[in-house]
Design a protein around this motif. Structure first.
Motif, mmCIF file in Angstrom:
data_model
loop_
_atom_site.group_PDB
_atom_site.id
_atom_site.type_symbol
_atom_site.label_atom_id
_atom_site.label_comp_id
_atom_site.label_asym_id
_atom_site.label_seq_id
_atom_site.Cartn_x
_atom_site.Cartn_y
_atom_site.Cartn_z
ATOM 1 N N UNK A 33 7.930 1.144 140.778
ATOM 2 C CA UNK A 33 8.362 1.395 142.410
ATOM 3 C C UNK A 33 7.377 0.570 143.065
ATOM 4 N N UNK A 35 5.690 -0.599 146.831
ATOM 5 C CA UNK A 35 5.605 0.083 148.109
ATOM 6 C C UNK A 35 4.921 -1.257 149.111
ATOM 7 N N UNK A 95 3.861 1.643 141.511
ATOM 8 C CA UNK A 95 3.971 2.924 140.752
ATOM 9 C C UNK A 95 4.760 2.814 139.791
ATOM 10 N N UNK A 101 6.181 11.630 137.641
ATOM 11 C CA UNK A 101 6.091 11.494 139.063
ATOM 12 C C UNK A 101 4.698 11.599 139.579
ATOM 13 N N UNK A 102 3.524 12.256 138.838
ATOM 14 C CA UNK A 102 2.356 12.416 139.583
ATOM 15 C C UNK A 102 1.348 11.325 139.121
ATOM 16 N N UNK A 103 1.955 10.207 139.112
ATOM 17 C CA UNK A 103 1.036 8.788 138.716
ATOM 18 C C UNK A 103 0.706 8.493 140.451
ATOM 19 N N UNK A 104 -0.627 8.020 140.479
ATOM 20 C CA UNK A 104 -1.373 7.468 141.558
ATOM 21 C C UNK A 104 -0.693 6.273 141.845
ATOM 22 N N UNK A 105 -0.739 5.518 142.871
ATOM 23 C CA UNK A 105 -0.331 4.126 143.468
ATOM 24 C C UNK A 105 -1.484 3.152 143.013
ATOM 25 N N UNK A 107 -2.981 0.029 144.340
ATOM 26 C CA UNK A 107 -2.967 -0.706 145.544
ATOM 27 C C UNK A 107 -3.485 -2.179 145.174
#
Lengths: 117, 113
Positions: A33, A35, A95, A101-105, A107
């Protein structure tokens, strides 16, 4: 390992000009994903858009548009007819989906956009 | 009706002190995170918690200890503060399902003197 590159450290344009912020990413995951977040001078992080890796449709929201191209691993953000209120630091983030699902982004380093009146 | 809130907004303290930052979310999310933004604005994940259980612990000194009393709260306790801990700390939350967007709190600006 994942990586997000925002090569433009700072961009300065005059109000009403169009401006494109570049984002290039690296990942070995097939599902992920992407963002964009906005950080205005007040400091908060504002969510702008999420794009799934299996959905390459471009998106337009008012003066904002996003161009996702898997072939070049890019997820660029264009502001049309820029306004002074668009002045902010913009972050692209990645991500992975495979890790849960608990992975961090992950950046990018951000692009500081300055819109001059 | 703040979605993700953090207290305090600013924290100025001396080296060696212990301090805590609190985070609360009212979005009904089950996963919460702490991120650190350094002086160059680089954002990096520190921890993530799901249903009060630690999921991710990046290479963060063990002076940093997250504590989650319930799904809606994730606090960050920092022992023996050092100059290099000066940064902005952001809390975030999301649902566990992989594509869910992370929503961020307003940040806590920590200055260690």
């Amino acid at each position: 390992a994942q990586k997000v590159t925002q090569a433009q450290t700072e961009i300065s344009v005059v109000e009403k000009e169009d401006v494109t912020l570049d984002c290039v990413y690296e990942t070995r995951d097939t599902t992920y994903y992407l963002f964009w977040y906005k950080q205005p001078p007040s400091g908060e992080l504002v969510f702008l858009i999420r794009r799934n890796s299996f959905d390459e449709q471009n998106e337009i929201s008012g003066r904002y548009s996003w161009n996702f191209q898997k072939s070049t691993s890019s997820f660029n953000f264009t502001i049309t007819a820029s306004q002074v209120v668009d002045s902010a630091v913009y972050f692209c983030a990645l991500k992975r989906a495979s890790g849960g699902g608990a992975d961090g982004l992950t950046f990018g380093k951000g692009t500081h956009l300055i819109i001059q009146p | 009706d703040t979605a993700v809130s953090q207290t305090p907004k600013y924290l100025v303290t001396q080296m060696g002190n212990d301090k805590s930052i609190k985070c609360e979310q009212n979005l009904g999310h089950d996963t919460m995170y702490w991120y650190k933004q350094d002086s160059k604005k680089f954002l990096k994940i520190m921890f993530s918690y799901n249903n009060k259980e630690l999921i991710i612990n990046e290479t963060v000194p063990n002076r940093f200890s997250p504590k989650s009393p319930d799904k809606a709260h994730l606090n960050l306790h920092i022992n023996s503060l050092e100059l290099g801990d000066s940064a902005v700390y952001f809390c975030a939350s999301s649902h566990l399902t992989g594509q869910e967007t992370q929503y961020f709190g307003p940040g806590t600006r920590l200055l260690v003197l």
